[in-house]
Design an enzyme around this catalytic site. Structure first.
Site, PDB file in Angstrom:
ATOM      1  N   ASP A  17       0.828  -1.211   0.000  1.00  0.00           N
ATOM      2  CA  ASP A  17       0.000   0.000   0.000  1.00  0.00           C
ATOM      3  C   ASP A  17       0.863   1.263   0.000  1.00  0.00           C
ATOM      4  OD1 ASP A  17      -2.386   1.355  -0.055  1.00  0.00           O
ATOM      5  OD2 ASP A  17      -2.751   1.213   2.097  1.00  0.00           O
ATOM      6  N   HIS A  37       2.225   3.695  -9.141  1.00  0.00           N
ATOM      7  CA  HIS A  37       2.134   2.254  -9.407  1.00  0.00           C
ATOM      8  C   HIS A  37       3.348   1.775 -10.207  1.00  0.00           C
ATOM      9  CE1 HIS A  37      -1.694   2.106  -7.505  1.00  0.00           C
ATOM     10  NE2 HIS A  37      -2.207   3.013  -8.322  1.00  0.00           N
ATOM     11  N   LEU A  54       9.770 -22.368  -5.529  1.00  0.00           N
ATOM     12  CA  LEU A  54       9.266 -21.297  -4.658  1.00  0.00           C
ATOM     13  C   LEU A  54       7.850 -20.924  -5.097  1.00  0.00           C
ATOM     14  CD1 LEU A  54      12.490 -19.078  -4.657  1.00  0.00           C
ATOM     15  CD2 LEU A  54      11.741 -20.641  -2.843  1.00  0.00           C
TER      16      LEU A  54
HETATM   17  C1  IPE Z   1      -5.475  -2.770  -0.365  1.00  0.00           C
HETATM   18  O1  IPE Z   1      -5.146  -1.437  -0.447  1.00  0.00           O
HETATM   19  C2  IPE Z   1      -5.418  -3.410  -1.715  1.00  0.00           C
HETATM   20  C3  IPE Z   1      -4.086  -3.550  -2.270  1.00  0.00           C
HETATM   21  C4  IPE Z   1      -2.950  -3.229  -1.703  1.00  0.00           C
HETATM   22  C5  IPE Z   1      -4.036  -4.130  -3.579  1.00  0.00           C
HETATM   23  P1  IPE Z   1      -6.255  -0.302  -0.643  1.00  0.00           P
HETATM   24  O2  IPE Z   1      -5.513   0.977  -0.675  1.00  0.00           O
HETATM   25  O3  IPE Z   1      -7.126  -0.619  -1.789  1.00  0.00           O
HETATM   26  O4  IPE Z   1      -7.121  -0.462   0.685  1.00  0.00           O
HETATM   27  P2  IPE Z   1      -7.885   0.615   1.546  1.00  0.00           P
HETATM   28  O5  IPE Z   1      -8.799   1.368   0.610  1.00  0.00           O
HETATM   29  O6  IPE Z   1      -6.833   1.493   2.150  1.00  0.00           O
HETATM   30  O7  IPE Z   1      -8.611  -0.167   2.584  1.00  0.00           O
HETATM   31  C1  IPE Z   2      -1.599   0.202  -3.299  1.00  0.00           C
HETATM   32  O1  IPE Z   2      -1.335   1.554  -3.352  1.00  0.00           O
HETATM   33  C2  IPE Z   2      -1.733  -0.412  -4.660  1.00  0.00           C
HETATM   34  C3  IPE Z   2      -3.103  -0.781  -5.029  1.00  0.00           C
HETATM   35  C4  IPE Z   2      -4.151  -0.674  -4.279  1.00  0.00           C
HETATM   36  C5  IPE Z   2      -3.294  -1.305  -6.366  1.00  0.00           C
HETATM   37  P1  IPE Z   2      -2.519   2.606  -3.348  1.00  0.00           P
HETATM   38  O2  IPE Z   2      -2.825   2.951  -4.761  1.00  0.00           O
HETATM   39  O3  IPE Z   2      -3.673   2.133  -2.544  1.00  0.00           O
HETATM   40  O4  IPE Z   2      -1.814   3.839  -2.646  1.00  0.00           O
HETATM   41  P2  IPE Z   2      -2.491   4.859  -1.658  1.00  0.00           P
HETATM   42  O5  IPE Z   2      -3.029   4.066  -0.496  1.00  0.00           O
HETATM   43  O6  IPE Z   2      -3.602   5.545  -2.417  1.00  0.00           O
HETATM   44  O7  IPE Z   2      -1.392   5.765  -1.279  1.00  0.00           O
HETATM   45 MG    MG Z   3      -4.145   2.361  -0.563  1.00  0.00          MG
END
Ligand code: IPE
Ligand code: IPE
Ligand code: MG
Length: 252
Positions: A28, A45, A138
């Site tokens: 995240d 990303h 793995l």
């Molecule tokens: C969880 O992160 C999903 C992934 C890392 C793929 P999100 O950013 O989507 O989750 P919330 O919205 O903070 O709960």
């Molecule tokens: C996690 O990073 C990746 C995915 C959910 C695909 P985020 O895109 O949720 O990043 P933040 O939480 O908005 O910073």
């Molecule tokens: Mg996020």
């Protein structure tokens, strides 16, 4: 006067043993990484994918037998289309690299989640990579269009379709997308959110949880090593007492 650089004490090398068979990551903070630099979220990303590549090489070199990463949730479709498209394109290129570097990565790929909800080409590529990598030692589970609730609904429906009218915990475990992996010993979530966001709700019952404020693109190999060291200092009691029976089996 001579100046001597203060020596930092040598850290213990990491030796992966039976205590750490499976590490899971909620990757995240990609969006915030970009926004803090005045960039568009998709750039985060792209950077997150670099971090993922680097950290997975590191996990392989450490010899962690099972790794699971949360790449895209069943809820992430709510995001703007250009952001979703960027993520899907990055995953598609990642799969191409996996196909080209098959033997050197020594990794059996499993795309866990509802593959039927993926664009056709991506689903076909994911299934192909799973098939050609199945013999490798793995395991890397990539949660893609994954949600723990939908996984459990899928598991229950699979069991019903097989004729079961009563189930055990082993039955449920065997019907989950992660049936081939032990439960995670350690879950790491980056970016300072203290929640599971619909990730592996069954499998994490007795996992050690580690939350860090570091954003996913910034998580270094050394920081992961420190997280693993801190995991090895935890005392896992599974409801018993220190030094008692080990094992993540729950009561049925
Ligand atoms: C969880 O992160 C999903 C992934 C890392 C793929 P999100 O950013 O989507 O989750 P919330 O919205 O903070 O709960
Ligand atoms: C996690 O990073 C990746 C995915 C959910 C695909 P985020 O895109 O949720 O990043 P933040 O939480 O908005 O910073
Ligand atoms: Mg996020």
């Amino acid at each position: 006067m001579a100046f001597f650089k203060k020596r930092t004490p040598e850290k213990e090398p990491i030796v992966i043993d039976e205590r750490l068979q499976h590490i899971a990551f909620i990757m995240d903070g990609n969006g915030r990484w970009a926004q803090r630099r005045g960039m568009q979220r998709p750039m985060g990303h792209i950077e997150g994918m670099k971090s993922f590549d680097r950290l997975m090489v590191h996990c392989r070199e450490l010899g962690i037998p099972h790794v699971t990463v949360y790449a895209f949730s069943t809820e992430n479709w709510k995001r703007p289309k250009p952001e979703v498209d960027t993520i899907m394109n990055l995953l598609s290129s990642y799969m191409d690299r996996g196909i080209n570097e098959l033997e050197e990565n020594r990794t059996a790929y499993h795309f866990i989640g509802d593959k039927s909800g993926l664009p056709d080409k991506l689903r076909e590529k994911a299934e192909y990579l799973e098939k050609i990598s199945a013999h490798l030692p793995l395991t890397l589970n990539i949660a893609l269009n994954y949600g723990a609730h939908s996984e459990m609904v899928h598991a229950v429906n699979t069991l019903i379709a097989s004729g079961k009218t009563e189930v055990t915990a082993d039955d449920i475990n065997g019907a989950l997308y992660t049936a081939h992996s032990p439960y995670p010993d350690l879950l790491v979530r980056t970016a300072g959110e203290y929640r599971l966001s619909n990730f592996l709700l069954w499998q994490l019952a007795y996992s050690e949880l580690y939350f860090t404020d570091i954003l996913w693109p910034d998580l270094s190999n050394d920081q992961l090593d420190d997280i693993i060291r801190s995991f090895y200092n935890r005392n896992r009691t599974y409801g018993g007492l220190k030094g008692g029976d080990k094992g993540a089996k729950t009561a049925k």
